[in-house]
Design an enzyme around this catalytic site. Structure first.
Site, PDB file in Angstrom:
ATOM      1  N   LYS A  81     128.526 -35.679 -43.514  1.00 45.40           N
ATOM      2  CA  LYS A  81     129.495 -35.734 -42.401  1.00 45.40           C
ATOM      3  C   LYS A  81     128.833 -35.229 -41.129  1.00 45.40           C
ATOM      4  O   LYS A  81     128.074 -34.252 -41.170  1.00 45.40           O
ATOM      5  CB  LYS A  81     130.721 -34.881 -42.764  1.00 45.40           C
ATOM      6  CG  LYS A  81     131.868 -34.970 -41.744  1.00 45.40           C
ATOM      7  CD  LYS A  81     133.076 -34.138 -42.194  1.00 45.40           C
ATOM      8  CE  LYS A  81     134.244 -34.281 -41.215  1.00 45.40           C
ATOM      9  NZ  LYS A  81     135.437 -33.506 -41.639  1.00 45.40           N
ATOM     10  N   SER A 161     139.929 -36.149 -41.434  1.00 42.51           N
ATOM     11  CA  SER A 161     138.882 -36.504 -40.502  1.00 42.51           C
ATOM     12  C   SER A 161     137.606 -37.018 -41.190  1.00 42.51           C
ATOM     13  O   SER A 161     136.771 -37.644 -40.534  1.00 42.51           O
ATOM     14  CB  SER A 161     138.508 -35.288 -39.645  1.00 42.51           C
ATOM     15  OG  SER A 161     137.962 -34.258 -40.459  1.00 42.51           O
ATOM     16  N   SER A 185     141.399 -32.669 -44.524  1.00 37.74           N
ATOM     17  CA  SER A 185     140.404 -33.701 -44.208  1.00 37.74           C
ATOM     18  C   SER A 185     139.451 -34.088 -45.314  1.00 37.74           C
ATOM     19  O   SER A 185     138.690 -35.036 -45.151  1.00 37.74           O
ATOM     20  CB  SER A 185     139.581 -33.274 -43.000  1.00 37.74           C
ATOM     21  OG  SER A 185     140.287 -33.553 -41.838  1.00 37.74           O
TER      22      SER A 185
HETATM   23  N1  GLN Z   1     144.566 -33.763 -39.882  1.00 39.69           N
HETATM   24  C1  GLN Z   1     144.432 -32.356 -39.647  1.00 39.69           C
HETATM   25  C2  GLN Z   1     144.167 -32.083 -38.197  1.00 39.69           C
HETATM   26  O1  GLN Z   1     144.065 -33.017 -37.449  1.00 39.69           O
HETATM   27  C3  GLN Z   1     143.356 -31.768 -40.516  1.00 39.69           C
HETATM   28  C4  GLN Z   1     142.001 -32.040 -40.042  1.00 39.69           C
HETATM   29  C5  GLN Z   1     140.961 -31.395 -40.905  1.00 39.69           C
HETATM   30  O2  GLN Z   1     141.233 -30.972 -42.021  1.00 39.69           O
HETATM   31  N2  GLN Z   1     139.783 -31.278 -40.339  1.00 39.69           N
HETATM   32  O3  GLN Z   1     144.079 -30.961 -37.787  1.00 39.69           O
END
Ligand code: GLN
Length: 494
Positions: A81, A161, A185
């Site tokens: 990532k 994400s 995410s």
């Molecule tokens: N969807 C969540 C956010 O936008 C979690 C994102 C994540 O876990 N990095 O904060």
């Protein structure tokens, strides 16, 4: 010849050990697959062809040498990532503000993987600074989910994400990938792509060298094709790191072995509060099916209450932006990445941040700054911290009676790119089942369990006690076995 890219991580390691193929052959198979698929899927934002081949050759040389020490991931090609700093390889968290930033150091998690002999294929697409649930906020554009709705050719999101990590794993563009989870995410994109993703206990994986989003919630973990693959990856990723003061100074258990443990006699909690309005009936039915599978495997089922669940999402969307606004203050155009010069220092800061951060990141910085400002701190931030304590207490109370908790992973299957564009709250609702584990610091895994009526994967989530990833893996492996999920998307991108 069999398609090497379709192997699980463990099967590929077995083939390497038996010298059925070399790491170089395996790596080249992945690089070819990536070159063909990436114009369609956009999962990779950097492909490190030369580095991958050099690492693979070095691994083959180690294997050829008698008595050389081999790592647990010797010769295995992985995707990383873009939130993990990789020495000499551009790392931007998929944000314009990081420009062409190329770290001079390696994150601890990726360093652990290379120490175990793994091969880096490249950097994976993600939502900007890991803020999002659909991979649509990346500076490099959205990722397409390898899965589609039946005969409908519109592209769906792979979730976010870690959308690139999930799509690349599902489309056989790596054996497994690193990911991070601040509010879901790892688990949500895993659920949307028919892959397995685990967020370990807070403190298991070092955060050193991972671009920070919300430091009290961020955890690294793997996305993989099977539960055992995820266990093997996690084992290599985690471990104590003195460079991260929140890293736990504990030995890492044998997670792969834990996948073979029986669930007989375990008590599994089913929380009433995770039944939300408007959730598709198929998800409710799958949850009931998961309960039945575990019961059939010898587990006891207990209905439990986590009464503060309804406050989890608002609490997360105060704490995460507050920490993000503080963490992102460092991007001022002076020290990292891109700069837009203005007439003086202040206007340079403003111009850099206005052009470098995308709309969602700016929204989080604004919310975060607001909830931390004098006069509002007590009403929002402090209160959210108190709610967070209550949520953690709910889990502690529940875990006095149960060994693990079973919930759906997401309130829906994958949705189309652009479908949830206008209303950020609609997007935030994706995290309704996942943020609680981050707020309480607990391990959570998503396991693919079924296809919905349109042919899209759905996941079940298992949440465990702090530091008890072993039970989480045992329950996840039991679900995987019972579900027998082996569906694959049609390879339309080839
Ligand atoms: N969807 C969540 C956010 O936008 C979690 C994102 C994540 O876990 N990095 O904060």
């Amino acid at each position: 010849m069999t398609d090497l890219t379709a192997l699980s991580l463990i099967a590929a390691l077995d083939g390497l050990a038996k010298k059925t193929f070399s790491s170089e052959e395996l790596t080249n198979a992945f690089l070819d697959a990536i070159d063909k698929a990436n114009p369609h899927l956009n999962a990779y934002v950097v492909v490190t062809h030369d580095k991958a081949r050099a690492m693979a050759k070095a691994s083959d040389a180690r294997r050829a040498k008698k008595g050389a020490a081999l790592g647990a991931l010797e010769g295995a090609p992985l995707g990383i990532k873009d939130l993990f700093c990789t020495e000499g390889v551009r790392t931007t968290a998929c944000s314009n503000i990081l420009g062409e930033f190329t770290p001079t150091y390696e994150s601890s998690v990726t360093a652990n993987l290379w120490r175990e002999g793994a091969v880096m294929l490249g950097k994976l697409n993600m939502d900007e600074f890991a803020m999002g649930s659909s991979n649509e906020t990346s500076r490099f554009g959205p990722v397409a989910n390898p899965w589609r709705r039946g005969k409908d050719n519109s592209n769906l999101t792979p979730g976010g994400s870690s959308g690139g990590s999930a799509a690349a794993t599902a489309a056989n563009l790596c054996l497994a990938a690193t990911a991070t989870d601040t509010g879901g995410s790892i688990r949500q994109p895993a659920a949307f792509t028919g892959t397995v993703g685990i967020k370990p206990t807070y403190g298991r994986c070092s955060r050193w060298g991972i671009v920070a989003f919300a430091s009290s919630l961020d955890q690294a973990g793997p996305i993989a094709k099977t539960v055992e693959d995820a266990a093997l990856m996690l084992r290599s990723m985690c471990g104590h790191d003195p460079k991260d003061s929140t890293s736990l100074p504990l030995a890492v258990p044998d997670f792969v072995k834990a996948c073979g443990r029986s669930v007989k006699g375990l008590t599994i909690g089913v929380p009433e509060e995770y039944r939300v309005d408007g959730m598709p009936g198929e998800i409710d039915a799958l949850w009931a099916q998961g309960v039945a599978w575990l019961q059939a495997a010898g587990a006891k089922i207990k209905s439990i209450s986590l009464p503060h669940t309804k406050y989890a999402l608002p609490c997360y969307y105060i704490i995460a932006p507050a920490e993000a606004s503080s963490n992102l203050a460092r991007y001022d155009g002076m020290r990292y990445g891109a700069r837009v010069s203005g007439k003086d220092l202040l206007s340079s800061y403003e111009a850099t941040r206005a052009s470098g951060f995308g709309a969602e990141v700016q929204r989080r910085v604004l919310i975060g700054t607001y909830v931390l400002s004098a006069g509002y701190y007590d009403a929002y931030y402090l209160r959210a911290q108190k709610v967070r304590t209550r949520i953690a207490e709910d889990f502690r109370t529940a875990f006095a009676d149960v060994d693990a908790i079973l919930t759906p992973a997401t309130p829906s299957a994958a949705f189309a790119i652009g479908e949830r564009g206008d209303d950020p709250v609609q997007m935030y609702l994706n995290d309704i089942f996942t943020v609680t584990a981050n707020l309480a610091g607990l391990p959570g895994i998503s396991v693919p369990a079924a296809l919905d009526s349109r042919g899209l994967p759905l996941g079940l989530q298992v949440i465990g006690r702090a530091l008890d990833e072993e039970t989480v893996f045992a329950v996840a492996a039991a679900l995987e076995k019972a579900a027998g999920f082996n569906a694959k998307p049609d390879a339309w991108w080839r």
